[in-house]
Design an enzyme around this catalytic site. Structure first.
Site, short mmCIF file in Angstrom:
data_model
loop_
_atom_site.label_atom_id
_atom_site.label_comp_id
_atom_site.label_asym_id
_atom_site.label_seq_id
_atom_site.Cartn_x
_atom_site.Cartn_y
_atom_site.Cartn_z
N THR A 72 8.01 9.63 -26.17
CA THR A 72 7.47 10.22 -25.03
C THR A 72 7.73 11.70 -24.92
OG1 THR A 72 6.92 8.29 -23.98
CG2 THR A 72 7.28 10.06 -22.43
N THR A 237 23.57 17.29 -24.27
CA THR A 237 24.49 16.71 -25.11
C THR A 237 23.98 15.90 -26.15
OG1 THR A 237 26.40 17.38 -23.80
CG2 THR A 237 26.72 15.80 -25.74
N CYS A 325 -0.40 -3.78 -16.22
CA CYS A 325 -0.70 -4.69 -15.02
C CYS A 325 -0.39 -3.75 -13.91
CB CYS A 325 0.66 -5.67 -15.24
SG CYS A 325 0.64 -6.79 -13.91
#
Length: 381
Positions: A72, A237, A325
């Site tokens: 993503t 990091t 859903c």
């Protein structure tokens, strides 16, 4: 019976060898890779070794790989970064109606900022038309984002044709390869892709780590600010154990690719034989020839998908639908709706079965018998 997991397209169990590598890093390499002391240098070496391995697998240089938190983020970085960096050249973007929501929602966000997005149709096999893409392509098109292989039905897009078409155009070509990576060979030199997203947890690696490949010369605006990690392209990091785990998962995915592909095709045929023998009515969704071997999407007329998923879960078989859903109800799959039409039965009566490396033929056969019986019970009662 032991539960049978047939939802590997959603996520895969971590490989024991990957976990072993990660534990070793946790135990022996505590340093921050940005630190200049030996502990930091040791961590940095692990990252760069992993980057080299990933780059070699794709056929590129290590400096073209940016590690992210997953698919993503890689999709967002590619799409938003390209749009912002090239907005002086145009504000037109092309994608498809069957992309993962990480791409669709990002494009919708850009529309609120004044960008124009064309969403390509697909045919009933889940594949775009090259002629349609050529017609939609404009002088002010700055980005084309088309997934490599679909996460619901497995159909593979004509990525090489798209990449070569765009070689003579200003538009940057991004492909979401999250579902395809590790299932088929991908070479970004042979197929001139500009940006490619992947995530480790689809190939028996850890969750929370992925990468974005950025072709040399492609400029992206940075929208995550902080430190100068990842050559100033992604602040924060680095997840050293995750990066090492990703690299190990990439290695393992290549070692037995041919054997796994053959095994998955056998699993697929086993299920089809069982469905045929049971006498149930079904249809396989997707392209009949060009598909990801681990994904099988099946339409069972008259079998309510929500009820079927629940019934299978209670019987110990985990599969999924492409549906979301929402408020306790199943919404039609946007992929199947794009393929067959908004009100098509396929979008409400199909399930996705997806295979993984640890599945046995006996498990697949047992699951097939349970699926066939469950479908028969639903359509006859």
């Amino acid at each position: 019976m032991e539960p049978i997991y047939l939802d590997h397209a959603a996520t895969t169990p971590i490989h024991p060898k990957v976990l072993e590598e990660m534990i070793r890093v946790y135990e022996t390499t505590p340093g921050n890779p940005s630190s200049i002391h030996r502990f930091g240098r040791d961590a940095r070496k692990l990252i760069e070794r992993s980057r080299d391995l990933v780059a070699k697998d794709l056929g590129t240089e290590s400096k073209q790989i940016v590690f992210t938190s997953g698919g993503t983020e890689a999709d967002n970085m590619a799409i938003i970064g390209t749009a912002f960096s090239r907005k002086d050249k145009g504000k037109h973007i092309i994608t498809t109606k069957i992309e993962h929501h990480a791409v669709l929602k990002t494009c919708e966000y850009l529309e609120t900022l004044g960008f124009e997005v064309d969403y390509l149709d697909v045919n009933e096999q889940g594949v775009i038309s090259m002629e349609d893409l050529k017609k939609k392509l404009r002088d002010d098109t700055i980005l084309v984002s088309i997934m490599y292989g679909n996460n619901e039905v497995g159909s593979i897009q004509p990525i090489r044709d798209i990449a070569h078409l765009l070689e003579s155009h200003q538009a940057v070509f991004h492909t979401d390869a999250v579902q395809a990576y590790g299932s088929i060979d991908i070479d970004v030199q042979d197929t001139p892709i500009d940006l490619l997203s992947m995530t480790a947890h689809k190939i028996n690696g850890p969750k929370g780590i992925g990468f974005l490949y950025i072709r040399k010369g492609v400029q992206l605006d940075v929208y995550q600010h902080g430190g100068e990690q990842e050559r100033k392209r992604r602040a924060g990091t680095q997840n050293v154990p995750g990066i090492v785990g990703l690299a190990k998962a990439v290695l393992l995915s290549k070692e037995d690719l041919g054997r796994r592909t053959e095994k998955y095709m056998q699993f697929r045929q086993c299920l089809l034989d069982i469905f045929d023998e049971s006498g149930i009515i079904y249809k396989v969704n997707g392209h009949p020839k060009y598909f990801l071997p681990h994904i099988m999407n099946v339409y069972f007329p008259g079998a309510n998908v929500e009820t079927l998923l629940t019934k299978l879960d209670l019987a110990g078989v985990a599969v999924s639908s492409g549906s979301a859903c929402t408020a306790g109800s199943i919404e039609p799959s946007h992929v199947l709706s794009a393929m067959f039409g908004k009100d098509a039965d396929e979008s409400r009566h199909s399930i996705r079965i997806s295979f993984g490396r640890d599945l046995s033929a006996d498990q697949v056969e047992e699951a097939g018998q349970i699926i066939a019986k469950s479908v028969k019970d639903l359509v006859t009662n």
